[in-house]
Each structure stands twice: as structure tokens, then as C-alpha cells.
Write a protein that holds these residues in place. Structure first.
Motif, PDB file in Angstrom:
ATOM      1  N   VAL A 166       0.872  -1.340  -0.041  1.00 20.43           N
ATOM      2  CA  VAL A 166      -0.235   0.250   0.053  1.00 20.43           C
ATOM      3  C   VAL A 166       1.194   1.087   0.116  1.00 20.43           C
ATOM      4  CG1 VAL A 166      -0.664   0.203   3.111  1.00 20.43           C
ATOM      5  CG2 VAL A 166      -2.100   0.790   0.970  1.00 20.43           C
ATOM      6  N   GLN A 167       1.879   0.907   0.266  1.00 21.50           N
ATOM      7  CA  GLN A 167       2.417   2.694   0.816  1.00 21.50           C
ATOM      8  C   GLN A 167       3.679   2.642  -0.717  1.00 21.50           C
ATOM      9  OE1 GLN A 167       3.545   4.562   3.097  1.00 21.50           O
ATOM     10  NE2 GLN A 167       2.846   2.865   4.676  1.00 21.50           N
ATOM     11  N   ASP A 168       3.840   1.670  -1.715  1.00 20.59           N
ATOM     12  CA  ASP A 168       3.944   1.563  -3.173  1.00 20.59           C
ATOM     13  C   ASP A 168       2.343   2.388  -3.954  1.00 20.59           C
ATOM     14  OD1 ASP A 168       6.985  -0.802  -4.177  1.00 20.59           O
ATOM     15  OD2 ASP A 168       6.384   0.874  -3.615  1.00 20.59           O
ATOM     16  N   LEU A 169       1.642   1.775  -3.465  1.00 17.10           N
ATOM     17  CA  LEU A 169       0.185   2.421  -4.041  1.00 17.10           C
ATOM     18  C   LEU A 169       0.402   4.053  -3.966  1.00 17.10           C
ATOM     19  CD1 LEU A 169      -2.439   1.314  -5.554  1.00 17.10           C
ATOM     20  CD2 LEU A 169      -3.767   1.207  -3.242  1.00 17.10           C
ATOM     21  N   ILE A 170       0.755   4.696  -2.455  1.00 14.15           N
ATOM     22  CA  ILE A 170       0.273   5.225  -1.886  1.00 14.15           C
ATOM     23  C   ILE A 170       1.297   6.808  -2.964  1.00 14.15           C
ATOM     24  CG2 ILE A 170       0.877   7.882  -0.480  1.00 14.15           C
ATOM     25  CD1 ILE A 170      -0.260   5.058   1.236  1.00 14.15           C
ATOM     26  N   ALA A 171       2.871   5.933  -3.668  1.00 11.61           N
ATOM     27  CA  ALA A 171       3.174   6.371  -3.776  1.00 11.61           C
ATOM     28  C   ALA A 171       2.830   5.894  -5.795  1.00 11.61           C
ATOM     29  CB  ALA A 171       4.669   6.030  -4.079  1.00 11.61           C
ATOM     30  N   ASN A 172       2.415   5.470  -6.532  1.00 10.20           N
ATOM     31  CA  ASN A 172       1.421   5.522  -7.492  1.00 10.20           C
ATOM     32  C   ASN A 172       2.487   4.705  -8.184  1.00 10.20           C
ATOM     33  OD1 ASN A 172      -0.094   5.634 -10.013  1.00 10.20           O
ATOM     34  ND2 ASN A 172       1.304   6.970 -11.323  1.00 10.20           N
ATOM     35  N   GLN A 173       3.774   4.322  -7.453  1.00  3.51           N
ATOM     36  CA  GLN A 173       4.176   2.517  -7.866  1.00  3.51           C
ATOM     37  C   GLN A 173       3.874   2.030  -8.616  1.00  3.51           C
ATOM     38  OE1 GLN A 173       8.270   3.186  -8.153  1.00  3.51           O
ATOM     39  NE2 GLN A 173       7.293   4.777  -7.227  1.00  3.51           N
ATOM     40  N   ILE A 174       2.762   0.948  -7.912  1.00  4.06           N
ATOM     41  CA  ILE A 174       1.745   0.811  -8.286  1.00  4.06           C
ATOM     42  C   ILE A 174       0.061   1.409  -8.524  1.00  4.06           C
ATOM     43  CG2 ILE A 174       2.427  -1.249  -8.049  1.00  4.06           C
ATOM     44  CD1 ILE A 174       0.763  -1.859  -4.969  1.00  4.06           C
ATOM     45  N   GLN A 175      -0.721   0.687  -9.268  1.00  2.00           N
ATOM     46  CA  GLN A 175      -1.743   1.937  -9.569  1.00  2.00           C
ATOM     47  C   GLN A 175      -3.477   0.818  -8.830  1.00  2.00           C
ATOM     48  OE1 GLN A 175       0.229   0.923 -12.254  1.00  2.00           O
ATOM     49  NE2 GLN A 175       1.337   3.087 -11.861  1.00  2.00           N
ATOM     50  N   ILE A 176      -3.220   0.279  -8.634  1.00  2.43           N
ATOM     51  CA  ILE A 176      -4.039  -0.628  -7.738  1.00  2.43           C
ATOM     52  C   ILE A 176      -4.084  -1.493  -7.043  1.00  2.43           C
ATOM     53  CG2 ILE A 176      -5.196  -2.383  -9.666  1.00  2.43           C
ATOM     54  CD1 ILE A 176      -8.118  -1.991  -9.744  1.00  2.43           C
ATOM     55  N   MET A 177      -5.195  -1.586  -6.273  1.00  2.00           N
ATOM     56  CA  MET A 177      -4.746  -3.212  -5.306  1.00  2.00           C
ATOM     57  C   MET A 177      -6.557  -3.679  -5.063  1.00  2.00           C
ATOM     58  SD  MET A 177      -2.469  -2.404  -2.276  1.00  2.00           S
ATOM     59  CE  MET A 177      -2.436  -3.739  -1.287  1.00  2.00           C
ATOM     60  N   ILE A 178      -6.544  -5.000  -4.375  1.00  2.00           N
ATOM     61  CA  ILE A 178      -7.966  -5.294  -3.949  1.00  2.00           C
ATOM     62  C   ILE A 178      -7.475  -5.848  -1.903  1.00  2.00           C
ATOM     63  CG2 ILE A 178     -10.406  -6.579  -4.297  1.00  2.00           C
ATOM     64  CD1 ILE A 178      -9.408  -5.446  -6.361  1.00  2.00           C
ATOM     65  N   ASP A 179      -7.704  -5.288  -1.522  1.00  4.14           N
ATOM     66  CA  ASP A 179      -6.639  -4.954  -0.164  1.00  4.14           C
ATOM     67  C   ASP A 179      -8.334  -4.611   1.052  1.00  4.14           C
ATOM     68  OD1 ASP A 179      -4.571  -3.217   1.904  1.00  4.14           O
ATOM     69  OD2 ASP A 179      -4.961  -5.023   1.624  1.00  4.14           O
ATOM     70  N   GLN A 180      -7.290  -5.525   2.314  1.00  5.76           N
ATOM     71  CA  GLN A 180      -8.265  -6.144   2.738  1.00  5.76           C
ATOM     72  C   GLN A 180      -8.571  -4.350   3.490  1.00  5.76           C
ATOM     73  OE1 GLN A 180      -7.149  -9.157   6.309  1.00  5.76           O
ATOM     74  NE2 GLN A 180      -5.807 -10.044   4.383  1.00  5.76           N
ATOM     75  N   SER A 181      -9.462  -4.199   4.222  1.00  3.67           N
ATOM     76  CA  SER A 181      -9.973  -2.565   4.424  1.00  3.67           C
ATOM     77  C   SER A 181      -8.602  -2.603   6.057  1.00  3.67           C
ATOM     78  CB  SER A 181     -11.589  -3.325   5.442  1.00  3.67           C
ATOM     79  OG  SER A 181     -11.927  -1.842   5.909  1.00  3.67           O
ATOM     80  N   SER A 182      -8.886  -3.285   6.530  1.00  2.00           N
ATOM     81  CA  SER A 182      -8.036  -2.419   8.120  1.00  2.00           C
ATOM     82  C   SER A 182      -6.965  -1.786   7.313  1.00  2.00           C
ATOM     83  CB  SER A 182      -7.754  -3.229   8.733  1.00  2.00           C
ATOM     84  OG  SER A 182      -7.248  -4.964   8.196  1.00  2.00           O
ATOM     85  N   ASN A 183      -6.232  -2.526   6.451  1.00  2.00           N
ATOM     86  CA  ASN A 183      -5.261  -2.536   6.027  1.00  2.00           C
ATOM     87  C   ASN A 183      -4.975  -0.813   4.856  1.00  2.00           C
ATOM     88  OD1 ASN A 183      -1.762  -2.204   5.513  1.00  2.00           O
ATOM     89  ND2 ASN A 183      -2.916  -2.991   3.214  1.00  2.00           N
ATOM     90  N   SER A 184      -5.922  -0.672   4.116  1.00  2.00           N
ATOM     91  CA  SER A 184      -5.910   0.501   3.168  1.00  2.00           C
ATOM     92  C   SER A 184      -7.179   1.641   3.611  1.00  2.00           C
ATOM     93  CB  SER A 184      -6.544  -0.177   1.845  1.00  2.00           C
ATOM     94  OG  SER A 184      -5.945  -0.036   0.779  1.00  2.00           O
ATOM     95  N   LEU A 185      -8.179   1.241   4.285  1.00  2.00           N
ATOM     96  CA  LEU A 185      -8.821   2.405   4.784  1.00  2.00           C
ATOM     97  C   LEU A 185      -8.659   3.488   5.324  1.00  2.00           C
ATOM     98  CD1 LEU A 185     -12.415   2.729   4.875  1.00  2.00           C
ATOM     99  CD2 LEU A 185     -12.189   1.530   7.171  1.00  2.00           C
ATOM    100  N   PRO A 186      -7.652   3.289   6.890  1.00  2.00           N
ATOM    101  CA  PRO A 186      -6.662   4.563   7.364  1.00  2.00           C
ATOM    102  C   PRO A 186      -6.214   5.272   6.137  1.00  2.00           C
ATOM    103  CG  PRO A 186      -5.892   2.327   8.120  1.00  2.00           C
ATOM    104  CD  PRO A 186      -6.881   1.989   6.733  1.00  2.00           C
ATOM    105  N   HIS A 187      -5.872   4.652   4.789  1.00  2.00           N
ATOM    106  CA  HIS A 187      -4.728   5.739   4.228  1.00  2.00           C
ATOM    107  C   HIS A 187      -6.249   6.592   3.279  1.00  2.00           C
ATOM    108  CE1 HIS A 187      -1.012   3.471   4.999  1.00  2.00           C
ATOM    109  NE2 HIS A 187      -1.176   3.327   5.547  1.00  2.00           N
ATOM    110  N   VAL A 188      -7.140   5.582   3.225  1.00  2.00           N
ATOM    111  CA  VAL A 188      -8.352   6.219   1.888  1.00  2.00           C
ATOM    112  C   VAL A 188      -8.956   7.252   2.724  1.00  2.00           C
ATOM    113  CG1 VAL A 188     -10.845   5.698   1.560  1.00  2.00           C
ATOM    114  CG2 VAL A 188      -9.068   4.165   0.974  1.00  2.00           C
TER     115      VAL A 188
END
Ligand code: MLT
Length: 301
Positions: A166-188
């Protein structure tokens, strides 16, 4: 996979004299098979810390593992030559909370809703990379359901866990994840990544503004990553009962529940948490996921 990282638990002896004072007399190791900071590590820390305050019993329960649908069901379907039997060599201790999956992208992806996202992915399949925690992980199961439900496909980049992904998603090194809520929600919530839908029948109480996949126009994409505690085969039943009691008590703790529910996790009932019920649930999940995973024709690299 199970030996990647560990979280040491020191359990203070409680007043239950029946099982004597010997267990636990040293830290219990909880193995977390994914990178630190990710969803499985988050659950291990929140629940594990509270469990630390309860257990007292007979010896040998010094190694337990926190794992999930991916590691303890789907891996058994994908990997034909595991050197252990997921149903025979591990003792279910307690079912833990489950994480619905979120469809999330970096903020650079030019799509305002799921329909635009799918159109963008179809038009740019060779330019988009998606992050997962490897074959059979929760985020990989999510990709299988997402690809099947949207007709999209894109390059997958495996990580040691979705914490670093998810750190690489924030940095746009990757563009998409189907990720567990507890990992992504704080960043959303922090506006660092964008969420399009929750892969569940209901909206998440922790994120009522995120539509379900059905509301977003893609019904049937529903995956929740349930988690659980296991112990090695041969761990005495009274120790399993002791650890289960500690986990049940931990999930009754209002502060523990608040922390996990705030991350979008769904709580099991104390009945569902029982070892026998959890064992039956795991076996039913094997029967449910086997045809789905085999139909996805996953090639193990
Ligand atoms: C993690 O903790 O990194 C995960 O559980 C990864 C996953 O299964 O997607």
C-alpha cells in the motif's frame, strides 16, 4: 511461509488454579506470515496485546499462528505439494475478525467511479500494475474475483505483505489493489489513495460512503478475508481451550472491538470463535473455494 515473522506474547498467570501454574511461564510466539504493518499484523497486535492479559494452563501452547482464508484454505488448493496438511497438522484455536476487501487505486488513476475505473483498466491493461501479497494471499483472491467480475486483467506485483504494497500504491508505483479494509481504510481517510467499492453485500459501517460492488454496477464480486488462530497438532485440548478463552475475552473488550471495527473489520460471535465451529467453518470454506480457485486456473510460478 509460516516462519516469516513473529510476535512474542508474554502472558501473565491468572487465578485459575485448575491447570497449575506452569503454562504459560515464558512468552508465547504468535507467528504472523506477512510483512509488519499489514492487515494480519494489525489484527495480531490489537488482539494479541489484549490476550496477553488472560491465559493460565498446562504446558506446550508456546507457538500459535495468526493466519487467514488465503494461507489456510486457498494455499491448500493452489499449492499441490505443501509439506504440511492444513486440515491435519494444525489445530484451530479461535476464529478472529474478518476484513472485507476494498477496491483501491492510487490518486493518479483518472477514474471517479468503478465503471470509469473498469473502462480505464480495459483501455490501459499494459500500463497498470496491481499489488498483492503473493499467490493465494487475500489480496490475490481479491484480484481473482475482481478480474472475473469485471473482465479486466493487469500485471500483478507480489509483495511480502500488503503493508509495504500500500506504500507503493500511495507512491503510484502500482496503481490498484483489492485490499483488506484494515490496511487501506486509514489511507483512504487520509486522502492518500482512492476507494471505489467494498467487495461485500453490505456497506462497511466504518466507511458508509463507499458503495458495495453491486451498487457500483458489478454484483457478485464479494470476498471477505476471515482470520484465525491456529496451533500445531498435538497442542493439548485444555491449552487450546485456554487460548480460545483468551481470544474470546479479547474480542469482548470494548477497546479492542472499537479499534478493529474502526478499521472496517467484522466481529465473529463467541459461538463462531469456538475451535469446533471454526474447524467446521474452515472445512466448509475448502469446499466452497476449491471449484472457484480451480476455475480461475491459477498457475503457480
Ligand atoms: C497481510 O497481512 O499482508 C495480508 O494478510 C496480505 C494478504 O493476504 O493480502
Amino acid at each position: 511461509m509460516l516462519r516469516r515473522s513473529a510476535l512474542a506474547l508474554l502472558v501473565v498467570a491468572s487465578a485459575a488454579p485448575a491447570l497449575g501454574q506452569s503454562y504459560p511461564s515464558k512468552p508465547i510466539t504468535m507467528i504472523v506470515p506477512f510483512a509488519a504493518g499489514g492487515p494480519t499484523d494489525i489484527t495480531a497486535r490489537i488482539v494479541g496485546e489484549r490476550m496477553g492479559k488472560l491465559a493460565h494452563a498446562a504446558p506446550d501452547g508456546y507457538t500459535i499462528g495468526i493466519v487467514h482464508l488465503g494461507t489456510n484454505v486457498v494455499n491448500g488448493i493452489i499449492y499441490k505439494n505443501l509439506n504440511y496438511d492444513l486440515l491435519g497438522d494444525l489445530v484451530p484455536v479461535a476464529r478472529l475478525p474478518s476484513n472485507p476487501l476494498l477496491v483501491v487505486t492510487s490518486n493518479q488513476v483518472p477514474a471517479k467511479d468503478m465503471k470509469e475505473l473498469v473502462a480505464y483498466l480495459k483501455a490501459n491493461a499494459d500500463k497498470v500494475s496491481g499489488g498483492t501479497a503473493g499467490m493465494g494471499s487475500g489480496s490475490h483472491i481479491g484480484v481473482l474475483a475482481f478480474h472475473a467480475g469485471t473482465g479486466t486483467s493487469y500485471q500483478l506485483v507480489p509483495y511480502r505483505g500488503t503493508g509495504p504494497a500500500v506504500q507503493d500504491l500511495i507512491a503510484n508505483q502500482i496503481q490498484i489493489m483489492i485490499d483488506q479494509s484494515s490496511n487501506s481504510l486509514p489511507h483512504v481517510r487520509a486522502g492518500k489513495i482512492r476507494a471505489y467499492a467494498v467487495a461485500s453485500k453490505q456497506r462497511s459501517a466504518a466507511a458508509p460512503d463507499i458503495p458495495t460492488t453491486a451498487e457500483a454496477g458489478f454484483p457478485g464480486i464479494e470476498v471477505t478475508i476471515w482470520q484465525g488462530l491456529w496451533a500445531p497438532k498435538g497442542t493439548p485440548a485444555d491449552i487450546v481451550a485456554k487460548l480460545n478463552a483468551a481470544a474470546v475475552a479479547a474480542l469482548k473488550d470494548p477497546e479492542v472491538r472499537r479499534k478493529l471495527e474502526d478499521l472496517g473489520q467484522d466481529m465473529p460471535t463467541p459461538e463462531q470463535m469456538q475451535p469446533a465451529a471454526f474447524d467446521a467453518f474452515q472445512r466448509a470454506e475448502f469446499a466452497k473455494w476449491k471449484p472457484i480457485i480451480e476455475k480461475a486456473n491459477v498457475k503457480v510460478e
